[in-house]
Design a protein around this motif. Structure first.
Motif, PDB file in Angstrom:
ATOM      1  N   VAL A 192      -2.955   4.840  -0.037  1.00 24.76           N
ATOM      2  CA  VAL A 192      -4.332   4.985   0.445  1.00 24.76           C
ATOM      3  C   VAL A 192      -4.506   6.367   1.077  1.00 24.76           C
ATOM      4  CG1 VAL A 192      -6.054   4.120   2.073  1.00 24.76           C
ATOM      5  CG2 VAL A 192      -4.565   2.525   0.833  1.00 24.76           C
ATOM      6  N   GLU A 193      -3.471   6.707   1.907  1.00 22.86           N
ATOM      7  CA  GLU A 193      -3.553   7.993   2.584  1.00 22.86           C
ATOM      8  C   GLU A 193      -3.576   9.134   1.558  1.00 22.86           C
ATOM      9  OE1 GLU A 193      -3.856   7.784   5.795  1.00 22.86           O
ATOM     10  OE2 GLU A 193      -3.956   9.913   6.217  1.00 22.86           O
ATOM     11  N   ALA A 194      -2.784   8.974   0.537  1.00 21.89           N
ATOM     12  CA  ALA A 194      -2.729  10.024  -0.490  1.00 21.89           C
ATOM     13  C   ALA A 194      -4.093  10.210  -1.141  1.00 21.89           C
ATOM     14  CB  ALA A 194      -1.686   9.662  -1.544  1.00 21.89           C
TER      15      ALA A 194
ATOM     16  N   VAL B  53      -7.021   9.240   0.064  1.00 29.80           N
ATOM     17  CA  VAL B  53      -7.988   9.695   1.058  1.00 29.80           C
ATOM     18  C   VAL B  53      -7.862  11.204   1.270  1.00 29.80           C
ATOM     19  CG1 VAL B  53      -8.505   9.627   3.542  1.00 29.80           C
ATOM     20  CG2 VAL B  53      -8.270   7.499   2.255  1.00 29.80           C
ATOM     21  N   ARG B  54      -6.609  11.692   1.276  1.00 26.97           N
ATOM     22  CA  ARG B  54      -6.406  13.136   1.473  1.00 26.97           C
ATOM     23  C   ARG B  54      -6.836  13.932   0.245  1.00 26.97           C
ATOM     24  NH1 ARG B  54      -1.907  15.358   5.121  1.00 26.97           N
ATOM     25  NH2 ARG B  54      -2.218  17.104   3.697  1.00 26.97           N
ATOM     26  N   ALA B  55      -6.546  13.344  -0.905  1.00 28.29           N
ATOM     27  CA  ALA B  55      -6.776  14.114  -2.134  1.00 28.29           C
ATOM     28  C   ALA B  55      -8.267  14.311  -2.435  1.00 28.29           C
ATOM     29  CB  ALA B  55      -6.120  13.408  -3.310  1.00 28.29           C
ATOM     30  N   THR B  56      -9.125  13.411  -2.018  1.00 29.89           N
ATOM     31  CA  THR B  56     -10.533  13.512  -2.412  1.00 29.89           C
ATOM     32  C   THR B  56     -11.315  14.531  -1.573  1.00 29.89           C
ATOM     33  OG1 THR B  56     -12.575  12.291  -2.741  1.00 29.89           O
ATOM     34  CG2 THR B  56     -11.213  11.579  -0.912  1.00 29.89           C
ATOM     35  N   ASP B  57     -12.298  15.131  -2.206  1.00 33.09           N
ATOM     36  CA  ASP B  57     -13.201  16.046  -1.507  1.00 33.09           C
ATOM     37  C   ASP B  57     -14.294  15.262  -0.812  1.00 33.09           C
ATOM     38  OD1 ASP B  57     -12.079  18.421  -1.952  1.00 33.09           O
ATOM     39  OD2 ASP B  57     -13.208  18.880  -3.786  1.00 33.09           O
ATOM     40  N   ASP B  58     -14.453  14.014  -1.229  1.00 33.03           N
ATOM     41  CA  ASP B  58     -15.511  13.195  -0.650  1.00 33.03           C
ATOM     42  C   ASP B  58     -15.221  12.921   0.821  1.00 33.03           C
ATOM     43  OD1 ASP B  58     -16.546  13.152  -3.107  1.00 33.03           O
ATOM     44  OD2 ASP B  58     -16.130  11.032  -3.539  1.00 33.03           O
ATOM     45  N   ALA B  59     -16.293  12.667   1.561  1.00 26.95           N
ATOM     46  CA  ALA B  59     -16.132  12.279   2.965  1.00 26.95           C
ATOM     47  C   ALA B  59     -15.940  10.764   2.995  1.00 26.95           C
ATOM     48  CB  ALA B  59     -17.369  12.671   3.746  1.00 26.95           C
ATOM     49  N   LEU B  60     -14.818  10.314   3.582  1.00 24.86           N
ATOM     50  CA  LEU B  60     -14.581   8.875   3.702  1.00 24.86           C
ATOM     51  C   LEU B  60     -14.532   8.544   5.193  1.00 24.86           C
ATOM     52  CD1 LEU B  60     -11.814   8.485   0.990  1.00 24.86           C
ATOM     53  CD2 LEU B  60     -14.232   7.927   0.791  1.00 24.86           C
ATOM     54  N   ILE B  61     -15.364   7.626   5.588  1.00 21.96           N
ATOM     55  CA  ILE B  61     -15.472   7.312   7.015  1.00 21.96           C
ATOM     56  C   ILE B  61     -15.400   5.793   7.205  1.00 21.96           C
ATOM     57  CG2 ILE B  61     -16.961   7.486   9.059  1.00 21.96           C
ATOM     58  CD1 ILE B  61     -18.294   9.931   7.729  1.00 21.96           C
ATOM     59  N   GLY B  62     -14.563   5.375   8.140  1.00 21.58           N
ATOM     60  CA  GLY B  62     -14.516   3.959   8.491  1.00 21.58           C
ATOM     61  C   GLY B  62     -15.373   3.764   9.725  1.00 21.58           C
ATOM     62  N   LEU B  63     -16.261   2.776   9.671  1.00 17.79           N
ATOM     63  CA  LEU B  63     -17.205   2.587  10.778  1.00 17.79           C
ATOM     64  C   LEU B  63     -17.098   1.165  11.334  1.00 17.79           C
ATOM     65  CD1 LEU B  63     -20.389   4.137   9.120  1.00 17.79           C
ATOM     66  CD2 LEU B  63     -18.991   5.205  10.895  1.00 17.79           C
ATOM     67  N   SER B  64     -17.351   1.076  12.629  1.00 24.12           N
ATOM     68  CA  SER B  64     -17.401  -0.246  13.251  1.00 24.12           C
ATOM     69  C   SER B  64     -18.786  -0.366  13.888  1.00 24.12           C
ATOM     70  CB  SER B  64     -16.290  -0.336  14.299  1.00 24.12           C
ATOM     71  OG  SER B  64     -16.544  -1.380  15.170  1.00 24.12           O
TER      72      SER B  64
ATOM     73  N   GLY C 186       0.809  -1.227   0.000  1.00 25.65           N
ATOM     74  CA  GLY C 186       0.000   0.000   0.000  1.00 25.65           C
ATOM     75  C   GLY C 186       0.830   1.259   0.000  1.00 25.65           C
ATOM     76  N   SER C 187       2.198   1.129  -0.110  1.00 29.51           N
ATOM     77  CA  SER C 187       3.040   2.334  -0.151  1.00 29.51           C
ATOM     78  C   SER C 187       3.785   2.380  -1.461  1.00 29.51           C
ATOM     79  CB  SER C 187       4.043   2.308   0.982  1.00 29.51           C
ATOM     80  OG  SER C 187       3.365   2.380   2.191  1.00 29.51           O
ATOM     81  N   VAL C 188       4.154   3.582  -1.821  1.00 30.60           N
ATOM     82  CA  VAL C 188       4.893   3.746  -3.068  1.00 30.60           C
ATOM     83  C   VAL C 188       6.374   3.866  -2.718  1.00 30.60           C
ATOM     84  CG1 VAL C 188       5.184   5.143  -5.146  1.00 30.60           C
ATOM     85  CG2 VAL C 188       2.947   4.960  -4.058  1.00 30.60           C
ATOM     86  N   LEU C 189       7.249   2.937  -3.294  1.00 25.60           N
ATOM     87  CA  LEU C 189       8.707   3.023  -3.107  1.00 25.60           C
ATOM     88  C   LEU C 189       9.266   3.635  -4.370  1.00 25.60           C
ATOM     89  CD1 LEU C 189       9.472  -0.563  -1.742  1.00 25.60           C
ATOM     90  CD2 LEU C 189       9.086   1.521  -0.439  1.00 25.60           C
ATOM     91  N   THR C 190      10.047   4.697  -4.238  1.00 26.01           N
ATOM     92  CA  THR C 190      10.619   5.337  -5.406  1.00 26.01           C
ATOM     93  C   THR C 190      12.132   5.164  -5.383  1.00 26.01           C
ATOM     94  OG1 THR C 190       8.844   6.943  -5.329  1.00 26.01           O
ATOM     95  CG2 THR C 190      10.727   7.520  -6.692  1.00 26.01           C
TER      96      THR C 190
END
Ligand SMILES: Nc1nc2c(ncn2[C@@H]2O[C@@H]3COP(=O)(O)O[C@H]4[C@@H](O)[C@H](n5cnc6c(=O)[nH]c(N)nc65)O[C@@H]4COP(=O)(O)O[C@H]3[C@H]2O)c(=O)[nH]1
Length: 827
Positions: A154-156, A158-169, A118-122
């Motif tokens: 994923v973090e990138a 999640v940060r980039a979108t204007d949409d609301a993203l919520i993780g729920l339990s 899930g991470s980008v290695l450059t």
């Protein structure tokens, strides 16, 4: 954990710089590719971990060897391995940089990215071209410098979108049912949308974050957990101060739920604008498929206009809304619309109820769902067309009878004449005038007059052929243009038919109305080769028909025109005569039969024409009456007669003729009052002679005028009695002072016994009504004696004297001669 990307690890980056510097030194000023043996062999030290050497073989680049770190990055051992066999993330970047280095003979740089966990290695690549004493193949040295920080993909996102993203339990109660959700994570978009900080959201309850909708949302999301299916739905989220329409996407992972909330206000706005422009557009709009011609879309206005519900409409093709006769052309146009199209004239369209409408269409070709389509905007111009047609009709038709008017009639005559020139068909114009129409209007009122005209129009139309046109030119003037059957016999028959048709009484509002018809006929080309002449000559013939006693018809003759011209000249001449003072009065004595004494003189008008001599009234009074000149002439006569009578030696009465036309002038009474006042003639010395036609027309008004005159003290006598209608009721309607029996009775006295009987009866009537009775035209002594025995009280005629200038009579010879008086008047 997300870390913002930074530059490479500085130590490792400096290795690449050092290697490149060394390569440049080894290449020297001539830039010869350095040897592997000189630059690499035994020279790399710790850098060797991150370096590898590749040779260019016939099958492609192949690793000869590589350091541990490179192999760790690539994810396998690479010794003696073709580059093509390696994982894509490394293969592409190395091959591209190596090719470039080889091609330019200089160092090349490249970047390789790899996604791991899930991470980008450059990794920054530096590739140096090499040669070798041991091989003729080109070699390269690859240095791979992994950057220090990795990026959480994923973090990138999640940060980039204007949409609301919520993780729920899920939070479950004792019964295991979900009663709410705990917010495990929420991005900035969620914080922005819900108007809360991320911190306050974290580990809070979903029900609190979206409180007003809590039960609804919670139950729907609980459903997702149960079914395990993704769901997507739209709701209006009530947030502080506004309602935000959102789309909610939810997917379950075990007891966890990921929630994406997208603000769809922009789409809603766009949708609303689209609805405004399309669905709510007051103009009918539709889209059809070019291949099938089937409707793909129709807006509400189109449904309303055509009278179909949307589903039925969408089952039709564009040809179904066109009349059968236009379908072939419509199909051709519908299929060939390219770019934009604006109809220059309206098309006929069909509504659901089968009625036809006129539609102007504007179209543009578009693509819809991958197929060629056309969007059309229709403008219903049916009403406009109807209004235009009505206006055009009104401009050319008479509003009362709906017959063509003068303009259209003239056009039709023109048209018929041009056909006459081409095809030799006949053309005739008939001008028609109703007899006694004015009397109907005056006695029964205009509404009856209007109904009469409408019925006349219908009778005329029923009696002509279809090719002929009946028009109403004005008031009671009609005209017909006849084509083809224009031989005099055929026109004779037509005219007789028309006269007979109008001879039948009309039944209007309970009244039996009897009128007659006079017709003048002109035939082209003999009586006129152009419309104006033909109509004018038919009118002259009509004038003649009327003059000869109504209810008949006359064909135009050239002599009629000459007579009319002469009449016009006379009219002009007469106007001048009044101005030049060429009118004079002659007097004729009147005598009583009891004592044979002069009782008065009748003033009779003469025109002292400079070239024609003395013109008798019969030649010019009718013209004066028709033109209205009789009013100023009549005023002059009364004034002159009064002035003359004042100057007479004896106070005889002076009788003056009044024309019925003078009664139309409101100023009649006033002019007589002024004449009497100005000349100081006692009113009882003035006698006004009227004929019964004064009582025939405008009865009420004329009677009032007569009473007003009588009120002044002037005498009123009924002239020409025995001619015309001679209704005894006239004698009852007004207390005349005298009845003047027409001279035709005197003339026939010796031949017809009934004349004597009539004269005796009138004398008796006069006596009992207290009216004087006078005979005109007494020429012989026998006549005088006979009249005396029949009981007449007065006589007038050549026996006493013909009318002569006043100075011819000693009784009334003025104290000054007429020549002296005229000179005095002029002064
Ligand atoms: N054959 C024959 N004729 C006789 C005899 N005695 C008199 N007459 C004629 O009979 C006419 C009598 O006048 P009227 O019936 O009022 O008929 C008049 C009158 O209606 C009209 N008229 C004359 N002067 C005036 C006028 O000033 N105003 C108006 N409105 N009409 C006038 O013109 C008509 C004709 O006038 P005149 O030619 O002057 O014709 C006069 C006169 O000359 C006779 O014994 N034998």
């Amino acid at each position: 954990m997300f870390v913002s990307p930074r530059r490479s690890n500085p130590t490792i980056a400096s290795e690449a710089i050092a290697l490149t510097r060394r390569w440049r030194a080894a290449a020297g000023p001539r830039r010869e590719v350095p040897l592997y043996e000189d630059l690499v062999l035994g020279e790399l030290g710790p850098m060797a971990e991150r370096c590898g050497v590749l040779a260019r073989k016939a099958e492609g680049w192949a690793f000869m060897f590589a350091g541990e770190r490179i192999e760790a990055w690539i994810g396998r051992t690479v010794r003696s391995t073709l580059l093509d066999e390696l994982p894509t993330h490394a293969r592409r970047a190395i091959a591209e940089a190596a090719d470039r280095a080889l091609a330019t003979g200089t160092p090349a740089a490249g970047v390789a990215n790899r996604i791991l966990d899930g991470s980008v290695l450059t990794v920054d690549l530096t590739v140096l071209p090499l040669a070798s004493r041991w091989s003729s193949e080109p070699w390269v040295l690859v240095h791979a410098a992994p950057r220090r920080e990795t990026i959480s993909l994923v973090e990138a996102i999640v940060r980039a979108t204007d949409d609301a993203l919520i993780g729920l339990s899920a939070l479950r109660g004792a019964d295991g049912a979900v009663f709410d959700f705990q917010i495990v994570t929420a991005n900035e978009g969620a914080a922005r949308l819900l108007g809360r900080s991320r911190e306050s959201l974290a580990f809070g309850r979903l029900g609190e974050a979206v409180e007003p909708l809590a039960p609804d949302i919670v139950s729907r999301l609980a459903g997702v957990l149960e079914s395990g299916e993704r769901i997507s739905f739209e709701i209006d989220l009530p947030l502080t101060g506004r309602i935000v329409p959102v789309r909610v996407n939810a997917a379950a992972f075990g007891d966890l739920l990921s929630l994406g909330i997208t603000d769809i206000s922009v789409f809603r706005d766009r949708e609303a604008r689209f609805r405004l422009l399309y669905e709510d557009n007051p103009a009918p709009v539709w889209v059809y498929d070019v291949e099938t011609l089937r409707f793909l879309e129709v807006n509400r206005a189109a449904c309303d206009l055509y009278g179909y519900d949307r589903d039925t409409f969408l089952g039709l093709t564009v040809l179904d809304i066109r009349p059968q006769s236009e379908r072939a052309r419509a199909a051709e146009i519908a299929r060939t619309v390219c770019g934009s199209y604006a109809a220059s004239e309206p098309f006929r369209h069909l509504r659901a109820d089968g009625s036809e409408i006129a539609v102007l269409s504007y179209a543009r070709s578009i693509e819809m769902g991958g197929s060629r389509a056309v969007v059309v905007l229709g403008v219903d111009v049916t009403e406009r067309e109807r209004a235009e047609a009505k206006i055009a009709h009104m401009a050319l038709h008479d509003a009362l009878t709906d017959l063509p008017n003068r303009v259209l009639f003239r056009e039709r005559v023109d048209e018929a004449l041009s056909r006459l020139r081409r095809a030799g068909d006949g053309v005739a114009v008939l001008c028609l005038d109703l007899d006694h129409f004015k009397a109907v209007n005056d006695t029964l009122g205009h509404p009856v007059g209007d109904k009469l005209l409408t019925q006349v129009a219908a009778r005329l139309t029923a009696n002509v052929r279809e090719a002929d046109m009946v028009a109403r030119l004005s008031g009671d003037e009609f005209a017909i243009v006849a084509r083809d059957a224009c031989a005099p016999q055929a026109l004779d028959a037509l005219a007789q038919r028309l006269v007979a048709a109008l001879d039948e009484p009309f039944e209007i509002d309970g009244h039996q109305v009897v009128i007659g018809l006079s017709i003048g006929i002109a035939i082209a080309p003999a009586d006129g080769a152009d419309a104006d002449t033909l109509i004018k000559n038919a009118d002259i013939a009509l004038y003649r028909a009327k003059a000869e006693g109504r209810r008949g018809y006359r064909f135009f003759e050239a002599s009629m025109d000459a007579r009319l011209q002469a009449r016009r000249l006379l009219e002009l001449d007469l106007r001048e005569a009044v101005r030049r003072g060429e009118l004079v009065l002659h007097y004729q004595p009147q005598m009583d039969t009891e004592h044979d004494r002069i009782t008065g003189f009748e003033a009779l008008l003469r025109w002292q024409h400079p070239t024609r001599g003395l013109v008798p009234p019969a030649d010019f009074i009718p013209v004066a009456e028709e033109t209205g000149l009789i009013v100023p002439i009549g005023e002059w006569v009364v004034r002159r007669a009064c002035a003359d009578a004042t100057a007479w030696r004896e106070p005889y009465r002076v009788a003056v003729n009044l024309s019925p036309a003078q009664f139309k002038s409101k100023a009649l009474v006033a002019s007589i009052v002024h004449a009497l006042a100005d000349t100081r003639l006692p009113a009882q010395r003035l006698e006004l002679e009227i004929t019964e036609s004064v009582l025939l027309a405008e009865t009420e008004g004329n009677l009032a005028t007569l009473h007003a005159l009588k009120q002044l003290g002037v005498k009123i006598s009924l002239d020409d009695f025995g001619t015309g209608y001679s209704s005894l009721s006239y004698l009852r309607s007004f207390p005349f002072d005298k009845i003047k029996i027409d001279r035709s009775f005197v003339r026939e006295l010796s031949e017809r016994e009934d004349s004597a009987a009539i004269i005796r009866a009138i004398a008796g009537l006069g006596q009992s009504l207290g009216m004087a009775t006078m005979a005109e035209g007494v020429e012989t002594r026998e006549q005088l004696e006979r009249l005396r025995t029949l009981g007449l009280t007065e006589v007038q005629g050549y026996l006493l004297s013909p009318p002569r200038p006043a100075d011819a009579f000693p009784e009334i010879a003025p104290r000054i001669t007429s020549a002296e008086r005229d000179a005095a008047d002029a002064a």
